[in-house]
Design an enzyme around this catalytic site. Sequence first.
Site, PDB file in Angstrom:
ATOM      1  N   SER A 166       2.723 -13.454   5.694  1.00  0.00           N
ATOM      2  CA  SER A 166       3.087 -13.695   4.301  1.00  0.00           C
ATOM      3  C   SER A 166       3.513 -12.390   3.643  1.00  0.00           C
ATOM      4  O   SER A 166       2.823 -11.376   3.755  1.00  0.00           O
ATOM      5  CB  SER A 166       1.904 -14.276   3.515  1.00  0.00           C
ATOM      6  OG  SER A 166       2.215 -14.384   2.139  1.00  0.00           O
ATOM      7  N   SER A 167       4.626 -12.453   2.913  1.00  0.00           N
ATOM      8  CA  SER A 167       5.050 -11.292   2.130  1.00  0.00           C
ATOM      9  C   SER A 167       4.074 -10.988   1.007  1.00  0.00           C
ATOM     10  O   SER A 167       4.060  -9.871   0.472  1.00  0.00           O
ATOM     11  CB  SER A 167       6.440 -11.545   1.544  1.00  0.00           C
ATOM     12  OG  SER A 167       6.411 -12.623   0.615  1.00  0.00           O
ATOM     13  N   SER A 219      10.211 -13.899   3.924  1.00  0.00           N
ATOM     14  CA  SER A 219      10.334 -13.934   2.459  1.00  0.00           C
ATOM     15  C   SER A 219      10.508 -12.555   1.850  1.00  0.00           C
ATOM     16  O   SER A 219       9.883 -12.224   0.831  1.00  0.00           O
ATOM     17  CB  SER A 219       9.116 -14.637   1.835  1.00  0.00           C
ATOM     18  OG  SER A 219       9.010 -15.954   2.311  1.00  0.00           O
ATOM     19  N   LYS A 241       0.742 -28.125  -9.416  1.00  0.00           N
ATOM     20  CA  LYS A 241       0.506 -26.732  -8.987  1.00  0.00           C
ATOM     21  C   LYS A 241       1.607 -25.821  -9.497  1.00  0.00           C
ATOM     22  O   LYS A 241       1.337 -24.699  -9.948  1.00  0.00           O
ATOM     23  CB  LYS A 241       0.437 -26.691  -7.455  1.00  0.00           C
ATOM     24  CG  LYS A 241       0.355 -25.306  -6.847  1.00  0.00           C
ATOM     25  CD  LYS A 241       0.298 -25.408  -5.327  1.00  0.00           C
ATOM     26  CE  LYS A 241       0.490 -24.059  -4.655  1.00  0.00           C
ATOM     27  NZ  LYS A 241      -0.615 -23.130  -4.881  1.00  0.00           N
ATOM     28  N   GLU A 290      10.166 -21.058   1.424  1.00  0.00           N
ATOM     29  CA  GLU A 290       9.592 -22.044   0.508  1.00  0.00           C
ATOM     30  C   GLU A 290      10.532 -23.230   0.271  1.00  0.00           C
ATOM     31  O   GLU A 290      10.111 -24.283  -0.201  1.00  0.00           O
ATOM     32  CB  GLU A 290       9.245 -21.395  -0.826  1.00  0.00           C
ATOM     33  CG  GLU A 290      10.433 -20.858  -1.597  1.00  0.00           C
ATOM     34  CD  GLU A 290      10.003 -20.011  -2.788  1.00  0.00           C
ATOM     35  OE1 GLU A 290      10.556 -20.217  -3.864  1.00  0.00           O
ATOM     36  OE2 GLU A 290       9.113 -19.154  -2.624  1.00  0.00           O
ATOM     37  N   ARG A 350       3.422 -12.738 -11.247  1.00  0.00           N
ATOM     38  CA  ARG A 350       3.611 -11.284 -11.146  1.00  0.00           C
ATOM     39  C   ARG A 350       3.546 -10.642 -12.527  1.00  0.00           C
ATOM     40  O   ARG A 350       2.914  -9.593 -12.717  1.00  0.00           O
ATOM     41  CB  ARG A 350       4.941 -10.978 -10.458  1.00  0.00           C
ATOM     42  CG  ARG A 350       4.897 -11.158  -8.941  1.00  0.00           C
ATOM     43  CD  ARG A 350       6.285 -11.200  -8.340  1.00  0.00           C
ATOM     44  NE  ARG A 350       6.266 -11.176  -6.873  1.00  0.00           N
ATOM     45  CZ  ARG A 350       5.987 -12.221  -6.109  1.00  0.00           C
ATOM     46  NH1 ARG A 350       5.720 -13.394  -6.673  1.00  0.00           N
ATOM     47  NH2 ARG A 350       5.986 -12.111  -4.787  1.00  0.00           N
ATOM     48  N   LYS A 363       7.107 -19.795 -11.090  1.00  0.00           N
ATOM     49  CA  LYS A 363       5.718 -19.479 -10.800  1.00  0.00           C
ATOM     50  C   LYS A 363       5.586 -18.083 -10.226  1.00  0.00           C
ATOM     51  O   LYS A 363       4.691 -17.309 -10.600  1.00  0.00           O
ATOM     52  CB  LYS A 363       5.142 -20.516  -9.845  1.00  0.00           C
ATOM     53  CG  LYS A 363       3.671 -20.307  -9.481  1.00  0.00           C
ATOM     54  CD  LYS A 363       3.472 -19.570  -8.175  1.00  0.00           C
ATOM     55  CE  LYS A 363       3.918 -20.408  -7.005  1.00  0.00           C
ATOM     56  NZ  LYS A 363       3.600 -19.750  -5.711  1.00  0.00           N
ATOM     57  N   ARG A 396       5.025 -28.929  -2.446  1.00  0.00           N
ATOM     58  CA  ARG A 396       6.376 -29.069  -1.889  1.00  0.00           C
ATOM     59  C   ARG A 396       6.458 -30.223  -0.887  1.00  0.00           C
ATOM     60  O   ARG A 396       7.527 -30.805  -0.707  1.00  0.00           O
ATOM     61  CB  ARG A 396       6.827 -27.749  -1.277  1.00  0.00           C
ATOM     62  CG  ARG A 396       6.893 -26.616  -2.309  1.00  0.00           C
ATOM     63  CD  ARG A 396       7.853 -25.529  -1.952  1.00  0.00           C
ATOM     64  NE  ARG A 396       7.671 -24.377  -2.817  1.00  0.00           N
ATOM     65  CZ  ARG A 396       8.168 -24.250  -4.044  1.00  0.00           C
ATOM     66  NH1 ARG A 396       8.875 -25.246  -4.563  1.00  0.00           N
ATOM     67  NH2 ARG A 396       7.943 -23.153  -4.754  1.00  0.00           N
TER      68      ARG A 396
END
Length: 436
Positions: free
Chosen positions: A171-172, A200, A412, A315, A33, A28, A387
């Site tokens: 968050s990265s 991350s 998802k 994650e 990206r 994902k 997750r």
Amino acid sequence: MTTPSTPTWSAPLADGPLDALVEVPGSKSLSNRYLVLAALGDGPSRLRGVLRSRDTSLMADALRALGARVDEDGADWVVTPGPVRGDVDVACGLAGTVMRFLPAVAALADGPVRFDGDPQARLRPMGPVLEALRGLGVRVDEDGEPGRLPFTVHGRGSVAGGHVDVDASGSSQFVSGLLLAASRFEQGLTVRHTGTTLPSLPHIEMTVAVLRAAGVTVDDSRPEIWRVEPGPVAARDLRVEPDLSNAAPFLCAAMIAGGTVRVPGWPSATTQPGGLLPGILERFGASVSLDGDVLAVTGTGQVHGVDLDLRAAGELAPTLAALAVHAGSPTRLRGIAHLRGHETDRLAALSAEITRLGGQAEQTSDGLVITPRPLRAGTWRSYADHRMATAGALVGLRVPGVQVEDVATTAKTLPGFVDLWAAMLTPGAVRAGADA
């Protein structure tokens, strides 16, 4: 809280040692990206093996709204760029990559772009991205709680670029979202992280790698500073790696049930955080081997507790927490305070659900301490978090009567999870995957 209308899934027990080959769909993180860069490219791009899930569908629909064509051609997606257009709405769902990657793209539009998402998405932090855009002279109206969805980015057709500071402690993705669009800014962009921690980091390294592969010049030679030069984004024909983090529940299943699970297509080198799994699982007590591109994890049913810094691969924390409840000694997971701002507060959710089933899981300032206890039957809530749902499946491998709430939320990032899981557990069925 689970209600009579909330569907639950009976997590199946493992009847014996496993022997399965599990084909995991595309990443994902890479798929989204590649989709963004293809929409900003200098010609049509073909993406092979792209993940087809809710998150990637949301990204494709958002890019279509912003003026790109995204066409399905058999198993491939073909992306044809177009002028970035405004006066449109972007539905983010619960996809962090959509809500955090596309505001910088929307700044290139010729009018306002309105962003909103699922109710849970309105709880996720967005402030650093919005403040960075304002620092670049882009008007952003917050239409709800400050620093959250919904908001409107008022594009003016171009962005001057230059320099911007951003606190990416949460968050990265705050950094990656700026870098992905930066080559289309008139002066390019220099991004400097100002926070005390940077979770991350492999995800930012992934962003840098895909930019360079598309011909974009990126200088990351200084710690926590990235410089993207202005210039074209090359159209490409490429294949997406399997999602290594989505392989984690299946590989961990071999450790809990015993036996071996194999995942084909494992890259020899990768920027995915899931690439750290082999070494991590060895610390938990697995035997790991790579034969060509097939990763095999073998377990005995005995799991060792560990003290693990997951800063680079947060994650994986829900999956590893579910593995840890089956261990013979306590596990400490560190460096994951940022998980409080994911699809749900994952630290609170994991602590609550493990405790609900009789276990012991305590939150620390930056993670969890899990002390194994005998578990009992009950409902494992998913919190609309993919997750969390797969973590519940792992808990249920050895605990009779675990009911996972809303397992469909796995779509998802991992469509068909229930069928893949069942096939893996079927005695004599060595292959589990799309072609099974």
